[in-house]
Motif scaffolding. Structure first.
Motif, PDB file in Angstrom:
ATOM      1  N   TYR A   1       0.853  -1.200   0.000  1.00 28.72           N
ATOM      2  CA  TYR A   1       0.000   0.000   0.000  1.00 28.72           C
ATOM      3  C   TYR A   1       0.887   1.248   0.000  1.00 28.72           C
ATOM      4  O   TYR A   1       1.843   1.349   0.774  1.00 28.72           O
ATOM      5  N   SER A   2       0.580   2.194  -0.857  1.00 27.20           N
ATOM      6  CA  SER A   2       1.420   3.387  -0.990  1.00 27.20           C
ATOM      7  C   SER A   2       1.488   4.178   0.315  1.00 27.20           C
ATOM      8  O   SER A   2       0.460   4.423   0.945  1.00 27.20           O
ATOM      9  N   GLU A   3       2.717   4.573   0.685  1.00 31.00           N
ATOM     10  CA  GLU A   3       2.874   5.398   1.895  1.00 31.00           C
ATOM     11  C   GLU A   3       2.794   6.887   1.572  1.00 31.00           C
ATOM     12  O   GLU A   3       3.127   7.738   2.399  1.00 31.00           O
ATOM     13  N   SER A   4       2.340   7.197   0.373  1.00 32.73           N
ATOM     14  CA  SER A   4       2.226   8.601  -0.029  1.00 32.73           C
ATOM     15  C   SER A   4       1.204   9.328   0.840  1.00 32.73           C
ATOM     16  O   SER A   4       0.263   8.713   1.362  1.00 32.73           O
ATOM     17  N   ALA A   5       1.379  10.640   0.972  1.00 32.70           N
ATOM     18  CA  ALA A   5       0.441  11.443   1.774  1.00 32.70           C
ATOM     19  C   ALA A   5      -0.974  11.318   1.215  1.00 32.70           C
ATOM     20  O   ALA A   5      -1.950  11.311   1.967  1.00 32.70           O
ATOM     21  N   ASP A   6      -1.103  11.216  -0.119  1.00 33.93           N
ATOM     22  CA  ASP A   6      -2.438  11.083  -0.726  1.00 33.93           C
ATOM     23  C   ASP A   6      -3.145   9.820  -0.228  1.00 33.93           C
ATOM     24  O   ASP A   6      -4.335   9.841   0.101  1.00 33.93           O
ATOM     25  N   CYS A   7      -2.419   8.721  -0.218  1.00 29.98           N
ATOM     26  CA  CYS A   7      -3.052   7.451   0.186  1.00 29.98           C
ATOM     27  C   CYS A   7      -3.261   7.393   1.694  1.00 29.98           C
ATOM     28  O   CYS A   7      -4.204   6.744   2.167  1.00 29.98           O
ATOM     29  N   VAL A   8      -2.412   8.066   2.461  1.00 28.30           N
ATOM     30  CA  VAL A   8      -2.636   8.184   3.902  1.00 28.30           C
ATOM     31  C   VAL A   8      -3.933   8.971   4.142  1.00 28.30           C
ATOM     32  O   VAL A   8      -4.728   8.645   5.029  1.00 28.30           O
ATOM     33  N   ALA A   9      -4.178   9.982   3.314  1.00 28.40           N
ATOM     34  CA  ALA A   9      -5.417  10.775   3.452  1.00 28.40           C
ATOM     35  C   ALA A   9      -6.641   9.890   3.234  1.00 28.40           C
ATOM     36  O   ALA A   9      -7.640   9.995   3.955  1.00 28.40           O
ATOM     37  N   THR A  10      -6.566   9.004   2.250  1.00 30.83           N
ATOM     38  CA  THR A  10      -7.705   8.094   2.025  1.00 30.83           C
ATOM     39  C   THR A  10      -7.960   7.236   3.261  1.00 30.83           C
ATOM     40  O   THR A  10      -9.106   7.073   3.694  1.00 30.83           O
ATOM     41  N   LEU A  11      -6.882   6.710   3.857  1.00 25.34           N
ATOM     42  CA  LEU A  11      -7.072   5.860   5.046  1.00 25.34           C
ATOM     43  C   LEU A  11      -7.690   6.661   6.184  1.00 25.34           C
ATOM     44  O   LEU A  11      -8.578   6.171   6.891  1.00 25.34           O
ATOM     45  N   SER A  12      -7.239   7.910   6.365  1.00 18.97           N
ATOM     46  CA  SER A  12      -7.804   8.638   7.516  1.00 18.97           C
ATOM     47  C   SER A  12      -9.271   9.002   7.269  1.00 18.97           C
ATOM     48  O   SER A  12     -10.065   8.968   8.205  1.00 18.97           O
ATOM     49  N   CYS A  13      -9.643   9.290   6.028  1.00 15.19           N
ATOM     50  CA  CYS A  13     -11.076   9.531   5.743  1.00 15.19           C
ATOM     51  C   CYS A  13     -11.889   8.270   6.041  1.00 15.19           C
ATOM     52  O   CYS A  13     -12.960   8.338   6.658  1.00 15.19           O
ATOM     53  N   LEU A  14     -11.376   7.124   5.605  1.00 11.97           N
ATOM     54  CA  LEU A  14     -12.127   5.875   5.824  1.00 11.97           C
ATOM     55  C   LEU A  14     -12.247   5.577   7.319  1.00 11.97           C
ATOM     56  O   LEU A  14     -13.299   5.136   7.802  1.00 11.97           O
ATOM     57  N   ARG A  15     -11.166   5.862   8.064  1.00 11.61           N
ATOM     58  CA  ARG A  15     -11.233   5.647   9.531  1.00 11.61           C
ATOM     59  C   ARG A  15     -12.316   6.514  10.138  1.00 11.61           C
ATOM     60  O   ARG A  15     -13.066   6.082  11.005  1.00 11.61           O
ATOM     61  N   GLN A  16     -12.408   7.768   9.665  1.00  7.57           N
ATOM     62  CA  GLN A  16     -13.445   8.666  10.195  1.00  7.57           C
ATOM     63  C   GLN A  16     -14.850   8.151   9.893  1.00  7.57           C
ATOM     64  O   GLN A  16     -15.794   8.483  10.602  1.00  7.57           O
ATOM     65  N   LEU A  17     -14.949   7.332   8.851  1.00  7.84           N
ATOM     66  CA  LEU A  17     -16.260   6.760   8.505  1.00  7.84           C
ATOM     67  C   LEU A  17     -16.477   5.417   9.220  1.00  7.84           C
ATOM     68  O   LEU A  17     -17.392   4.661   8.870  1.00  7.84           O
ATOM     69  N   GLY A  18     -15.609   5.139  10.189  1.00  9.72           N
ATOM     70  CA  GLY A  18     -15.828   3.966  11.041  1.00  9.72           C
ATOM     71  C   GLY A  18     -15.148   2.695  10.567  1.00  9.72           C
ATOM     72  O   GLY A  18     -15.395   1.620  11.121  1.00  9.72           O
ATOM     73  N   VAL A  19     -14.270   2.785   9.566  1.00 11.21           N
ATOM     74  CA  VAL A  19     -13.607   1.580   9.060  1.00 11.21           C
ATOM     75  C   VAL A  19     -12.369   1.290   9.923  1.00 11.21           C
ATOM     76  O   VAL A  19     -11.601   2.200  10.230  1.00 11.21           O
TER      77      VAL A  19
END
Ligand code: S3P
Length: 429
Positions: free
Chosen positions: A43-61
């Motif tokens: 999984y890409s460690e780029s800031a863009d892909c980290v942003a996707t993970l944090s959005c998904l976490r905020q949605l309860g994932v």
């Protein structure tokens, strides 16, 4: 943080680039709405892909970092939860546009925004079709983030793409998963097809014709258990170009994704007479992968690089580095690239500005560039406007420039290739 680069004498070594950014975003989003747990390797460690993970976490994932990747606990299609706080897509167009498709299908309201660059990028291209599907969306000037998306029962639509954009196509296909009936996107010019390929891995059929992509609502996504993101061709592109520019050089870039909807740069280079070797070509998880070799004995471009129509769309993220190669070798002409004005920066304007700063002659058009070949770069102060691909393209130009170059914001490479400067230094030893 400004970064100084001096001309180099040689480049050699083997290197791996970060996991593909486009594919990583999609793997995380589909895993989040699937049933079962998915391990995403590479999984890409780029800031863009980290942003996707944090959005998904905020949605309860539930998402956990593991060595070499991430583990995503699928919430299922109905399992996302309202976030009381605004989601932050940071600099990432793919995060905001693809997530908007998923959010349009949720029975709650979500606010999503991004950094100053993302808040300037056009969203009407997704807002209008998502509204036609039944979502309620408000935006600044009806076009810009922050977006407020109230999902609802969606109905499938047929939508002709207003621009050649995989982000728009993917947004609508993702919304289509939550819609009643079929959702069809008509693409006059083909764009990257990672969403279509990955949906298949999650058990959702996509009907593909030459110009249409269709999904049906009603399918449940099943986790394939384990996925692996290949190396990002769009990151490899800078090293490949560095290998062509610096003599002597001998570089092997291992495990690079070679999906034909992404490798327009290789096509343009081959058409210009350049030799690049693809070794160990294979399929990994439905995506073509191989190793790229470049060394000083191979042929460099002898004819101008020409990009227009479908080739421009296919190589859209590689045009900054192709411009550098064109100036150095046999010239370049780019047409049909108006989209470059609404990327992380106005890339056409910024390329022209920085090429001229390096003493390179270039002609700017509303939707393209013409650059005569055989030019030399002069070290200069490069303005990136925080755009990662501008920073990396001009860092490569600096390797063969006369005199030192400074890149005003070297840290912006974290958006796609956090180790870029470290890798470049290692290859010089
Ligand atoms: C991307 C699609 C392209 C590309 C971007 C990533 C994607 O944008 O420029 O870096 O992951 O779908 P558009 O589809 O808007 O052209």
């Amino acid at each position: 943080m400004a970064w100084r680069l001096d001309p180099v004498r040689r480049l050699r070594g083997q290197v791996r680039v970060p996991g593909d950014k486009s594919i990583s975003h999609r793997m995380a989003m589909l895993s989040a709405i699937a049933e079962g747990e998915t391990v995403i390797e590479g999984y890409s460690e780029s800031a863009d892909c980290v942003a996707t993970l944090s959005c998904l976490r905020q949605l309860g994932v539930r998402i956990q970092a593991i060595p070499g990747g991430v583990r995503v606990g699928g919430a299922g299609k109905q399992g996302l939860r309202h976030s009381p706080t605004t989601l932050d897509a940071a600099n990432s167009g793919t995060t905001i546009r693809l997530l908007a498709g998923i959010l349009a299908g949720q029975p709650f309201e979500t606010q999503i925004t991004g950094d100053a660059s993302l808040r300037r990028r056009p969203m009407r291209r997704i807002i209008e079709p998502l509204r036609r599907m039944g979502a309620t969306i408000s935006a600044v000037d009806d076009n810009l983030a922050p977006l407020v998306i109230r999902g609802g029962p969606l109905r499938g639509i047929t939508q002709a793409a207003s621009v050649a954009s995989a982000q728009v196509k993917s947004c609508l296909l993702l919304a289509g998963l939550f819609a009643e009936g079929e959702t069809t996107v008509i693409e006059a010019i083909p764009t990257r097809d990672h969403t279509e390929r990955l949906l298949g891995a999650f058990g959702v059929p996509v009907v593909v014709t030459e110009t249409t992509r269709t999904v049906s609502g009603g399918y449940r996504l099943q986790s394939p258990g384990r996925l692996r993101a290949p190396g990002d061709f769009s990151s490899a592109a800078f090293l490949l170009a560095a290998g062509l520019m610096v003599e002597p050089s001998a570089l092997t870039i291992e495990g690079v994704g070679l999906n034909p909807t992404r490798t327009g740069m290789l096509t343009a280079l081959q058409q210009s007479g350049t030799e690049i070797v693809v070794a160990n070509a294979r399929l990994e998880g439905g995506e073509p992968v191989g190793d790229l070799w470049v060394d000083a004995t191979m042929a460099r471009p002898t004819r101008p690089l020409r990009l227009e129509g479908a080739l421009t769309a296919n190589a859209i993220d590689e045009i900054p580095i192709l411009a550098v190669l064109g100036a150095r070798f046999a010239g370049l002409s780019v047409a049909d690239a108006g989209e470059l004005r609404v990327k992380e920066s106005d890339r056409l304007a910024l390329m022209v500005h920085n090429l001229r700063a390096m003493g390179v002659e270039v002609e700017e058009h509303p939707d393209g560039l013409t650059i005569p070949g055989g030019q030399r770069f002069r070290g200069a102060a490069i303005e990136t406007a925080g755009d990662h691909r501008i920073a990396m393209a001009f860092a490569v130009a600096a390797l063969t420039a006369e005199g030192p170059t400074t890149i005003d914001d070297a840290a912006c490479v974290r958006v796609s290739f956090p180790d870029f400067f470290t890798v470049l230094e290692r290859l010089q030893r």
